[in-house]
Design a protein around this motif. Structure first.
Motif, PDB file in Angstrom:
ATOM      1  N   TRP A 200       0.823  -0.989  -0.225  1.00  0.00           N
ATOM      2  CA  TRP A 200      -0.536  -0.086  -0.082  1.00  0.00           C
ATOM      3  C   TRP A 200       1.152   1.096   0.125  1.00  0.00           C
ATOM      4  CZ3 TRP A 200      -4.478  -1.542  -1.336  1.00  0.00           C
ATOM      5  CH2 TRP A 200      -5.025  -2.503  -0.331  1.00  0.00           C
ATOM      6  N   GLU A 201       1.822   1.513   0.480  1.00  0.00           N
ATOM      7  CA  GLU A 201       3.234   2.604   1.019  1.00  0.00           C
ATOM      8  C   GLU A 201       3.541   2.632  -0.655  1.00  0.00           C
ATOM      9  OE1 GLU A 201       4.727  -0.980   1.653  1.00  0.00           O
ATOM     10  OE2 GLU A 201       3.255  -0.784   1.937  1.00  0.00           O
ATOM     11  N   GLU A 202       3.411   1.946  -1.238  1.00  0.00           N
ATOM     12  CA  GLU A 202       4.202   2.508  -3.083  1.00  0.00           C
ATOM     13  C   GLU A 202       2.359   2.561  -3.758  1.00  0.00           C
ATOM     14  OE1 GLU A 202       6.259  -0.681  -4.684  1.00  0.00           O
ATOM     15  OE2 GLU A 202       7.738  -1.473  -2.357  1.00  0.00           O
ATOM     16  N   ASP A 203       1.615   2.625  -3.856  1.00  0.00           N
ATOM     17  CA  ASP A 203       0.329   2.854  -4.161  1.00  0.00           C
ATOM     18  C   ASP A 203      -0.596   3.349  -3.361  1.00  0.00           C
ATOM     19  OD1 ASP A 203      -0.702   2.932  -7.411  1.00  0.00           O
ATOM     20  OD2 ASP A 203      -1.373   0.867  -6.496  1.00  0.00           O
ATOM     21  N   ARG A 204      -0.484   4.208  -3.396  1.00  0.00           N
ATOM     22  CA  ARG A 204      -1.891   5.211  -2.143  1.00  0.00           C
ATOM     23  C   ARG A 204      -2.901   4.848  -3.301  1.00  0.00           C
ATOM     24  NH1 ARG A 204      -1.188   5.174   3.078  1.00  0.00           N
ATOM     25  NH2 ARG A 204       0.834   5.401   3.853  1.00  0.00           N
ATOM     26  N   GLY A 205      -2.755   6.022  -4.156  1.00  0.00           N
ATOM     27  CA  GLY A 205      -3.843   6.210  -5.006  1.00  0.00           C
ATOM     28  C   GLY A 205      -4.467   6.954  -4.292  1.00  0.00           C
ATOM     29  N   ALA A 206      -5.936   7.155  -3.946  1.00  0.00           N
ATOM     30  CA  ALA A 206      -6.676   8.183  -3.387  1.00  0.00           C
ATOM     31  C   ALA A 206      -7.713   7.139  -1.786  1.00  0.00           C
ATOM     32  CB  ALA A 206      -7.342   8.773  -4.198  1.00  0.00           C
ATOM     33  N   GLN A 227      -0.176   0.494   4.861  1.00  0.00           N
ATOM     34  CA  GLN A 227       0.737  -0.046   4.331  1.00  0.00           C
ATOM     35  C   GLN A 227       1.241  -1.525   4.787  1.00  0.00           C
ATOM     36  OE1 GLN A 227       3.333   2.022   7.644  1.00  0.00           O
ATOM     37  NE2 GLN A 227       3.236   0.304   8.730  1.00  0.00           N
ATOM     38  N   SER A 228       1.531  -2.161   3.934  1.00  0.00           N
ATOM     39  CA  SER A 228       2.095  -3.828   4.183  1.00  0.00           C
ATOM     40  C   SER A 228       2.765  -4.369   6.125  1.00  0.00           C
ATOM     41  CB  SER A 228       3.170  -4.302   2.637  1.00  0.00           C
ATOM     42  OG  SER A 228       4.834  -3.527   2.771  1.00  0.00           O
ATOM     43  N   GLY A 229       2.218  -5.102   5.512  1.00  0.00           N
ATOM     44  CA  GLY A 229       3.151  -5.788   6.906  1.00  0.00           C
ATOM     45  C   GLY A 229       3.417  -7.373   7.042  1.00  0.00           C
ATOM     46  N   GLU A 230       3.875  -7.772   7.791  1.00  0.00           N
ATOM     47  CA  GLU A 230       5.054  -9.222   8.139  1.00  0.00           C
ATOM     48  C   GLU A 230       2.978 -10.368   8.138  1.00  0.00           C
ATOM     49  OE1 GLU A 230       5.847 -12.747  11.301  1.00  0.00           O
ATOM     50  OE2 GLU A 230       5.618 -10.918  11.979  1.00  0.00           O
ATOM     51  N   LEU A 231       3.139 -10.631   7.121  1.00  0.00           N
ATOM     52  CA  LEU A 231       1.788 -12.412   7.350  1.00  0.00           C
ATOM     53  C   LEU A 231       1.691 -12.625   7.713  1.00  0.00           C
ATOM     54  CD1 LEU A 231       2.458 -12.946   2.883  1.00  0.00           C
ATOM     55  CD2 LEU A 231       0.261 -11.298   3.891  1.00  0.00           C
ATOM     56  N   VAL A 232       0.285 -13.032   8.771  1.00  0.00           N
ATOM     57  CA  VAL A 232      -0.069 -13.822   9.558  1.00  0.00           C
ATOM     58  C   VAL A 232      -0.846 -14.873   9.250  1.00  0.00           C
ATOM     59  CG1 VAL A 232      -0.749 -14.160  12.008  1.00  0.00           C
ATOM     60  CG2 VAL A 232       0.601 -12.493  11.237  1.00  0.00           C
ATOM     61  N   TYR A 233      -1.177 -16.307   9.142  1.00  0.00           N
ATOM     62  CA  TYR A 233      -1.766 -17.034   8.607  1.00  0.00           C
ATOM     63  C   TYR A 233      -2.230 -17.541   9.786  1.00  0.00           C
ATOM     64  CZ  TYR A 233      -1.056 -15.826   3.418  1.00  0.00           C
ATOM     65  OH  TYR A 233      -0.983 -14.978   3.004  1.00  0.00           O
ATOM     66  N   ASP A 234      -1.653 -17.510  11.475  1.00  0.00           N
ATOM     67  CA  ASP A 234      -2.309 -18.698  11.926  1.00  0.00           C
ATOM     68  C   ASP A 234      -4.051 -18.641  12.622  1.00  0.00           C
ATOM     69  OD1 ASP A 234       0.383 -18.597  13.181  1.00  0.00           O
ATOM     70  OD2 ASP A 234      -0.478 -16.687  14.685  1.00  0.00           O
ATOM     71  N   ARG A 265      -8.179   0.582  -6.699  1.00  0.00           N
ATOM     72  CA  ARG A 265      -6.899  -1.101  -6.566  1.00  0.00           C
ATOM     73  C   ARG A 265      -6.563  -1.281  -5.997  1.00  0.00           C
ATOM     74  NH1 ARG A 265      -3.060   1.460 -11.260  1.00  0.00           N
ATOM     75  NH2 ARG A 265      -1.333   2.077 -10.171  1.00  0.00           N
ATOM     76  N   ILE A 266      -6.310  -2.895  -5.568  1.00  0.00           N
ATOM     77  CA  ILE A 266      -5.649  -3.161  -4.642  1.00  0.00           C
ATOM     78  C   ILE A 266      -3.936  -2.596  -5.337  1.00  0.00           C
ATOM     79  CG2 ILE A 266      -5.068  -5.160  -5.892  1.00  0.00           C
ATOM     80  CD1 ILE A 266      -5.481  -6.711  -2.969  1.00  0.00           C
ATOM     81  N   ALA A 267      -3.439  -2.932  -4.109  1.00  0.00           N
ATOM     82  CA  ALA A 267      -1.695  -2.581  -4.299  1.00  0.00           C
ATOM     83  C   ALA A 267      -1.118  -3.121  -4.576  1.00  0.00           C
ATOM     84  CB  ALA A 267      -1.195  -1.966  -3.230  1.00  0.00           C
ATOM     85  N   PRO A 268      -0.366  -2.767  -5.763  1.00  0.00           N
ATOM     86  CA  PRO A 268       0.919  -4.164  -5.945  1.00  0.00           C
ATOM     87  C   PRO A 268       1.378  -5.635  -5.029  1.00  0.00           C
ATOM     88  CG  PRO A 268       1.867  -1.793  -6.694  1.00  0.00           C
ATOM     89  CD  PRO A 268       0.610  -1.998  -5.748  1.00  0.00           C
ATOM     90  N   ILE A 269       1.366  -6.111  -5.712  1.00  0.00           N
ATOM     91  CA  ILE A 269       2.074  -7.785  -4.880  1.00  0.00           C
ATOM     92  C   ILE A 269       2.720  -8.276  -5.827  1.00  0.00           C
ATOM     93  CG2 ILE A 269       0.861  -9.485  -3.748  1.00  0.00           C
ATOM     94  CD1 ILE A 269      -2.325  -8.350  -3.735  1.00  0.00           C
ATOM     95  N   ASP A 270       3.962  -8.634  -4.695  1.00  0.00           N
ATOM     96  CA  ASP A 270       4.873  -9.577  -5.370  1.00  0.00           C
ATOM     97  C   ASP A 270       4.264 -10.558  -5.820  1.00  0.00           C
ATOM     98  OD1 ASP A 270       6.520  -7.073  -4.361  1.00  0.00           O
ATOM     99  OD2 ASP A 270       7.167  -8.198  -2.791  1.00  0.00           O
ATOM    100  N   GLY A 271       5.035 -11.519  -7.369  1.00  0.00           N
ATOM    101  CA  GLY A 271       4.381 -12.057  -8.093  1.00  0.00           C
ATOM    102  C   GLY A 271       3.072 -12.385  -8.191  1.00  0.00           C
ATOM    103  N   VAL A 272       2.346 -12.042  -8.388  1.00  0.00           N
ATOM    104  CA  VAL A 272       0.607 -11.663  -8.140  1.00  0.00           C
ATOM    105  C   VAL A 272       0.624 -10.495  -9.181  1.00  0.00           C
ATOM    106  CG1 VAL A 272      -1.428 -11.557  -7.375  1.00  0.00           C
ATOM    107  CG2 VAL A 272       0.545 -12.480  -6.234  1.00  0.00           C
ATOM    108  N   ILE A 273       0.682  -9.360  -9.075  1.00  0.00           N
ATOM    109  CA  ILE A 273      -0.128  -8.217  -9.259  1.00  0.00           C
ATOM    110  C   ILE A 273       0.900  -6.849  -9.985  1.00  0.00           C
ATOM    111  CG2 ILE A 273      -1.764  -7.639  -7.465  1.00  0.00           C
ATOM    112  CD1 ILE A 273      -3.928  -6.436  -9.656  1.00  0.00           C
TER     113      ILE A 273
END
Length: 291
Positions: A200-206, A227-234, A265-273
């Motif tokens: 999110w911090e790289e592509d805030r848009g509005a 902003q992005s953060g650590e992924l947690v799948y607990d 729009r959703i912010a960029p995601i590594d390896g996805v969009i």
């Protein structure tokens, strides 16, 4: 009873009566603990967490059965519109027969046509919302949601949801988003990915700082990720013994803003969009082409 009343209000607001084809059913932790709810082998489940009370919509990608259901519902709605027209036309005829030369003639009703008939898009027909109420659990400041729905491929439409007093409100990821598969009999664990995975911090848009939902005594505030953060799948202890899967995500291009909310729009995601200006880049497809 309150849950069912809210659900019916949402459906009525869509103008689809009993029609919507992707309605999710929220499950709360105490229902699992008491044995009132369980993970069914023929149903799909989405589990997700957020740092605060959250809400949003998913769209199930229609399969052949869904398309048939949609066409049937549309045909029924069109038949009802024609029936209403016939009543209006009969009333119009009676008024015309009673008119005097000095009266202004009433406007003749327009007969509906298949081509001109307005009905919900198939995407809207298979859209479903969750939150901000009916939380599965609140643990350590984290809000969790568990939704039961039909298995299939689901598109993350964004933080758009129904407010009882306001209608739909929020932000549509109509300019780029992601999709994932929901398999039967297992919990599809999104964890906090909808918050933490996009940059999110790289592509805030509005971005909308918060969405205020005014139902209840004080209503609810839905904070959007910044902003992005650590992924947690607990998984919580009440679901730890259940089969679950962390889904693979795929890019989705532009989609219809059928709830007429702020477009984002959703912010960029590594390896996805990723994005090139307003064009969506499917990084997985691009990678496959390069192999």
């Amino acid at each position: 009873m309150i849950r069912h009343a809210i659900t019916l209000a949402c459906v009525a607001a869509l103008g689809l009566a009993t029609a919507t084809g992707a309605s999710a059913r929220p499950i709360e932790e105490d229902e699992i603990e008491k044995g009132e709810e369980s993970i069914k082998p023929d149903m799909g489940y989405i589990y997700l967490t957020a740092p605060n009370r959250f809400a949003g919509s998913f769209i199930r990608v229609a399969d052949e059965e869904d398309i048939a259901k949609y066409q049937e519902a549309r045909a029924a709605a069109f038949a009802a519109a024609v029936e209403e027209y016939e009543k209006d036309y009969a009333r119009w005829q009676r008024r015309m027969e009673s008119q005097t030369a000095t009266d202004n003639p009433p406007e003749e009703p327009v007969k509906p046509t298949e081509e001109g008939f307005t009905y919900a898009s198939i995407e809207q027909f298979f859209a479903t919302s969750f939150g901000p109420t009916f939380v599965y659990s609140k643990d350590g400041g984290t809000y969790a949601y568990l939704e039961e729905l039909k298995p299939g491929t689901y598109i993350w439409y964004g933080p758009v949801f129904y407010g009882v007093k306001q209608g739909y409100l929020g932000q549509c990821y109509c300019m780029g988003t992601i999709k994932f598969e929901v398999k039967p009999g297992v919990v599809t664990n999104l964890g906090n990915s909808l918050f933490a995975m996009p940059r999110w911090e790289e592509d805030r848009g509005a971005p909308v700082p918060q969405i205020k939902e005014n139902s209840g005594l004080n209503g609810f505030v839905v904070e959007l990720p910044q902003q992005s953060g650590e992924l947690v799948y607990d998984m919580p202890a009440t679901l730890a013994s259940q089969p679950f899967v962390i889904p693979e995500f795929f890019a989705v291009g532009k989609i219809n803003n059928f709830y007429r909310q702020m477009i984002a729009r959703i912010a960029p995601i590594d390896g996805v969009i990723a994005y090139d200006r307003d064009q969506v880049i499917d990084l997985k497809a691009q990678s496959a082409e390069g192999e």
